[in-house]
Every structure is written in structure tokens, then in C-alpha cells.
Design an enzyme around this catalytic site. Structure first.
Site, short mmCIF file in Angstrom:
data_model
loop_
_atom_site.label_atom_id
_atom_site.label_comp_id
_atom_site.label_asym_id
_atom_site.label_seq_id
_atom_site.Cartn_x
_atom_site.Cartn_y
_atom_site.Cartn_z
CB CYS A 50 57.66 23.30 24.25
SG CYS A 50 59.20 21.95 24.03
CB CYS A 77 58.96 26.97 25.53
SG CYS A 77 60.47 27.49 25.90
CG HIS A 117 68.77 8.29 8.84
ND1 HIS A 117 69.20 7.16 8.01
CD2 HIS A 117 68.89 9.15 7.75
CE1 HIS A 117 69.92 7.25 7.10
NE2 HIS A 117 69.89 8.71 6.69
CG ASP A 159 71.81 8.79 3.87
OD1 ASP A 159 72.00 8.91 2.62
OD2 ASP A 159 70.66 8.79 4.28
CE1 TYR A 192 81.01 8.11 33.81
CE2 TYR A 192 80.14 9.05 35.97
CZ TYR A 192 80.20 9.05 34.56
OH TYR A 192 79.11 9.62 33.64
#
Ligand code: FES
Length: 388
Positions: free
Chosen positions: A362, A365, A189, A342, A82
Site C-alpha cells: 500500500c 504502508c 473471477h 478453475d 454464537y
């Protein structure tokens, strides 16, 4: 008659209240993401929260002991990273910018649900998901869209954030008049696809003609443990869907490959890994690479350090390859802001509270949080439907 001095404060108060009422948000957009430390001294607690989140990562045993131990051990190395990118993650800055631009466009395009206000909800660092929900409640929002900022859904990332909201309301009542709905995935999208295509095209155009033609486009996404993949996590297939649509949009202009980065620990993870793929291609005589952060919507440690420093610079030097480039994350690209707008706009008018895919667990799961959380969402979301 003119108001007396005594009356003025109360008139001011009324005016302030009226002003406040007129800007009171009608629709809240909760933007979920994992977040990143803005300062290096937040690194330890950030890692600790990740390592002890069993929705994100599951150790075979003693997670309550091993998690803190690993977080402590990794802190100095991660702090250094960082520091090398300027002292903190810019993910909060970008999410704020995206939220502000999104709400501005929504206010203009959807007056019926305006004013809109965004709330940043990070999973592992401030501002936390729970704080975002509380702030929204304090604002008196009656309609909230819980909007995952991961385009491709993974139970480890998006799933963990959604589970956090469920756990928060397990301990307190959800306001009766608050209507919730969920945008859980948006890998395909069209405007997200156009955003990536535009970013790639612009980067390719900077290259001389011979390099441009030979460049291999490496779509690099955060990897997952194979255990999660075999459990049925839909993330790999959703990332693949984005990649294929982006290449279709680009007319399959260059060779391309989906690769995976950021593996941690000794257990097997989904590959091929980004650095190994570059090494493999270099052995095959390839010399030009364009890295695309296909599952990251804003710059953070995985783009600024892992891609820019570890792959483009250090690995390039090690392999004697100077042409490894990186496409920027969507950040505040106008097409990307249009994509966010949108998505929310279509969602608000669709009347859909939560999708079938989100409610379907899933196949393998075994996480009790997922079971309870999905049941809760099926009950509390707008036009509730049965959890599957
Ligand atoms: Fe995928 Fe629980 S691990 S739904």
C-alpha cells in the site's frame, strides 16, 4: 510358492506403503481464512488473537494491554451471539466441504498435478495456518498453492494470513524441494460472479412480482477502518469490482447499493453502514431489501447473526419492515466449486508464482511485517520475481 505366515505381515506392510504412496498428495492447496470458533468456549482466545494481531488491527497505543482487555470485555456478548446461531461457526465445515469438492474436481481435471489435498489454515482458531503448513510438510508435498479464501484482498485479512506464513518460516527452514505459489485475490473471477448472480436471481424469484421489482439489492461487505482505506488497502475497490460485475451479469435488474457492516470501536470506518442504509431507504419509502454477503464465501457469524438476526429480523421489526431477505453465501454452490477449481487449475498451468499486485505494498504502508513478508514471497515463490 505361497508366502508363509511369517512373511504375511511384511507383505501387508509393503501393500500399505504402496497404497499410501499412491495416495500421497502431490499438490497441496492451503485454504486461508480467518476462521471462527466452532464452540463457544473458543470465543475468548479467538477474540484475543484478533485483538493482538497488529496486521489485522492497529490500536494507537498499548495494544498488548488494550487488546486482551477488549477481548475479555467482549467475550460474553460474542459468546451469546454464537449460542444464538447454534453454538459455533460453520466456517470450518464449509471450508472442509469446499476443499474436498475442489480437490475431487482437480484430481479429475488435472491428472498431472494429482493427487491434490487441501489444508485448512485459519488465522485465529484451529486448525491454524501454521498447523496446515506443518501437516503439508509431513505429507511430503512438493508443490503448494497458498490460496486465500477471501476473494477481495485486504491487508487486514488476507494480508495477515500471508504474513503469518512468512513469520512461521522466519523461525524454520522452508523445505528446499517445496515450491510455493500464491492466489491472493479473485474478486472478478467470472464463475464467482455467476455464483452470486445465480444466488440473487433465485432469491428474487421467490418474491411476488411487485416486491421483486422494487427490491433494493444491498451488497453488504465487512467494513474497514478509514485509516486502512486511506493507507491504500485495495479491498473497497475490489469489492466494488465484484458488485459491478454481478449487476452486469444480472442485466442491472434492480436498484443496488454497496454497503458495509460489522464496524467495531469508536474510530471512523468505511460506510454507509448496512443498518443505516436500510434506515435511510425506509425513510425514502422503500420497503423491500435483499442483502447479499458479497465478500463472504461461506456462512458465519456475520451472515447468520448480523444479517439474519440483527438486520432481517430485529431491524425489520424496529422499522416495521417485513421484507428484508438474505441471499445465502456461496458455500457448496456447484458454480462456486467450479470457480475454485478453475482458479487453481489456471494458476497451476500459468507458471506464475506470485503477482505484482501482491508484492506491491500500500502506498502508505508502515508495517514492517508487510515489507519483510513480501520480500520473502518474492524470493521463495515459483519463478521468483523482485518485490516492488
Ligand atoms: Fe497494505 Fe502493508 S498495510 S501492504
Amino acid at each position: 510358492m505361497l508366502p508363509t505366515k511369517k512373511l504375511l505381515p511384511s507383505i501387508n506392510l509393503l501393500l500399505n506403503q504402496a497404497r499410501h504412496a499412491s495416495t500421497k498428495p502431490k499438490t497441496g492447496i492451503i485454504m486461508l481464512n480467518m476462521g471462527g470458533p466452532q464452540k463457544v468456549d473458543q470465543v475468548h482466545d479467538y477474540l484475543l488473537r484478533i485483538m493482538t494481531d497488529r496486521d489485522m488491527i492497529q490500536f494507537p497505543m498499548m495494544q498488548d494491554h488494550l487488546g486482551p482487555w477488549i477481548a475479555k470485555r467482549r467475550t460474553p456478548e460474542v459468546m451469546k451471539k454464537y449460542e444464538e446461531i447454534g453454538g459455533g461457526s460453520p466456517i470450518y465445515k464449509w471450508t472442509q466441504t469446499q476443499g474436498e469438492l475442489l480437490c475431487k474436481q482437480l484430481d479429475a481435471q488435472c491428472p498431472e498435478s494429482a493427487p491434490h489435498k487441501h489444508y485448512v489454515g485459519f488465522r485465529y482458531v484451529e486448525p491454524f495456518t501454521e498447523d496446515a503448513m506443518q501437516e503439508m510438510e509431513r505429507d511430503g508435498v512438493k508443490r503448494a498453492v497458498i490460496f486465500s479464501q477471501y476473494p477481495q484482498f485486504s491487508c487486514a485479512t488476507s494480508g495477515s494470513s500471508f504474513n503469518a506464513i512468512y513469520k512461521f518460516y522466519k523461525k524454520r527452514d522452508l523445505p528446499k524441494d517445496l515450491k510455493l505459489s500464491v492466489i491472493d485475490r479473485w474478486a472478478t473471477h467470472p464463475l464467482l460472479v455467476k455464483t452470486f448472480a445465480d444466488l440473487i436471481r433465485k432469491e428474487l424469484d421467490k418474491l411476488p412480482a411487485d416486491l421483486k421489482q422494487d427490491a433494493i439489492i444491498l451488497f453488504s461487505a465487512h467494513s474497514l477502518p478509514l485509516k486502512a482505506v486511506n493507507r491504500g488497502d485495495s479491498y473497497p475497490s475490489e469489492v466494488g469490482a465484484t458488485v459491478n460485475l454481478v449487476m452486469h451479469e444480472l442485466g442491472y435488474c434492480n436498484p443496488y447499493q454497496l454497503v458495509w457492516q460489522s464496524k467495531v470501536g469508536p474510530l471512523p470506518w468505511l460506510g454507509p453502514f448496512t443498518d443505516d442504509a436500510i434506515k435511510g431507504y425506509v425513510k425514502q419509502g422503500k420497503k423491500t431489501f435483499l442483502l447479499v454477503p458479497i465478500a463472504f464465501v461461506n456462512e458465519h457469524i456475520e451472515t447468520l447473526h448480523e444479517m439474519d438476526i440483527e438486520y432481517c429480523k430485529e431491524l425489520g421489526e424496529e422499522l416495521g419492515v417485513k421484507d428484508i431477505y438474505r441471499v445465502p453465501a456461496p458455500n457448496d454452490h456447484p458454480l462456486f466449486i467450479d470457480a475454485l477449481t478453475d482458479l487453481v487449475k489456471q494458476h497451476l498451468t500459468s507458471g506464475v508464482g506470485v503477482g505484482n499486485k501482491f508484492l506491491n505494498r500500500c502506498p502508505h504502508c508502515v508495517n514492517a511485517n508487510c515489507l519483510a513478508s513480501k520480500k520473502w514471497y518474492s524470493e521463495v515463490c515459483l519463478n521468483s520475481i523482485k518485490a516492488i
